[in-house]
Scaffold this active site. Sequence first.
Site, mmCIF file in Angstrom:
data_model
loop_
_atom_site.group_PDB
_atom_site.id
_atom_site.type_symbol
_atom_site.label_atom_id
_atom_site.label_comp_id
_atom_site.label_asym_id
_atom_site.label_seq_id
_atom_site.Cartn_x
_atom_site.Cartn_y
_atom_site.Cartn_z
ATOM 1 N N SER A 227 -4.264 -15.935 -19.543
ATOM 2 C CA SER A 227 -3.953 -15.324 -18.319
ATOM 3 C C SER A 227 -5.015 -14.281 -18.277
ATOM 4 O O SER A 227 -5.461 -13.502 -19.026
ATOM 5 C CB SER A 227 -2.766 -14.489 -18.851
ATOM 6 O OG SER A 227 -2.044 -13.763 -17.670
ATOM 7 N N SER B 143 -2.084 -16.186 -14.474
ATOM 8 C CA SER B 143 -2.768 -14.803 -14.416
ATOM 9 C C SER B 143 -1.943 -13.886 -13.502
ATOM 10 O O SER B 143 -1.001 -14.208 -13.014
ATOM 11 C CB SER B 143 -4.200 -15.392 -13.498
ATOM 12 O OG SER B 143 -4.844 -16.095 -14.379
ATOM 13 N N ASP C 148 -5.948 -11.257 -16.422
ATOM 14 C CA ASP C 148 -5.041 -10.052 -15.995
ATOM 15 C C ASP C 148 -5.949 -9.057 -15.328
ATOM 16 O O ASP C 148 -6.643 -8.490 -16.121
ATOM 17 C CB ASP C 148 -4.302 -9.589 -16.924
ATOM 18 C CG ASP C 148 -2.990 -10.585 -17.520
ATOM 19 O OD1 ASP C 148 -2.640 -11.288 -16.303
ATOM 20 O OD2 ASP C 148 -2.851 -10.895 -18.626
#
Length: 398
Positions: free
Chosen positions: A314, A276, A316
């Site tokens: 991930s 991340s 984000d």
Amino acid sequence: MLTRASVPVRVRRILLCAAALLWALVLPMESLAQSDSPRVRELGLSPGLFAPGPLNAITDVGAVQVGHRTLTEGDSVRTGVTAIRPHAGDLFDDKVPAAVHVGNGFGKAAGFLQVRELGTLETPVVLTNTLDVGTAVEAVVQWTLEQPGHEDVRSVNAVVGETNDGYLHDIRGQHVTTSDVRAAIEGTDGGPVPEGSVGAGTGTSALGWKGGIGTSSRVLPDEHGAYTVGVLVQANYGGILRVDGVPVGRRLGRYDFRSVVEGPPSPNGPDSGEGSCMIVVATDAPVSPRNLERMAKRAMLGLARTGSYSSNGSGDFVVAFSTANRRTGAAAPRPDSLRPNRRMSPLFLATVEATEEAVYNALTTATTVRGRDGHVREALPIDSLRTLLREAGRLDGN
């Protein structure tokens, strides 16, 4: 008695560097494997179009402050906390315009809904690891309630972000305490920002190498208002590293899906892009929450420049705020005092560039770290990076 204001900036920088050196001497030996940890501009690289601010950090923006709490204990605790304060005053009563953006939602961020709804930030932004978000929220709420004048406060929107540092850190142990979070908040400072394997970046990995905390800034030309945009990242994601357009990850043989296109995966390297990135964007431009959200979206373009593709795993997330037009119990600023849409493009570009360079700084300043179960995440090899950049014509031959 000396106060922070009475100490010259240059002296504060020297003292901060001395403190950082002392801190480094007590870390596990693996973290000292890379003794040369320059920021990317110290290599001779100047990515982007606009110039950075004096510190090339998020603290170039107004009264923004950053603090870290680094936890390195035994052979398995490699984590920490990073706190960002838009200003040193009473943030709950002196709220700042803010916005959030989710590039990919595989994450456990807290407090985003109210920021999105009301367009203001009323606590420091705190970054830590995935399983200690609850502890961080509790600590931020406690700290806010205890501030003078808050005796009747009954609602606090703590904003906390995270990345998963479980490869190097015993994340299931939930080692971060409320005292650690408070120490990060109370230790915030407006000077140079320690980067690399510190605070919430202590146990992170990025693009196949040791990740960490990185920061950068951009100052707009006078004809565009001379405003500053600063970015801080907690880099912990996968991808195919590119530095100023140079395919560093491919050239060094460490990148996502290498086993599919080239053969067995690299030792200690990635192959699937999990991870991340938390991005905090600050500006002193008078920008509305709506346009702050537009700036936050552009931060993802900066992340893409570094080789991220926002993989499925991930998380984000971007938090953006402005130190202008604080809201001290008054109505929102008049529309004619805000930056109009037609003048936002320079701020967009500054956001992209500062995000990109913040990631580079996180990588080049990070140190090799050994952690849980003997796992090692190596620092990006600076000599190899310098050679690749020089061969690509990005650096001066000297």
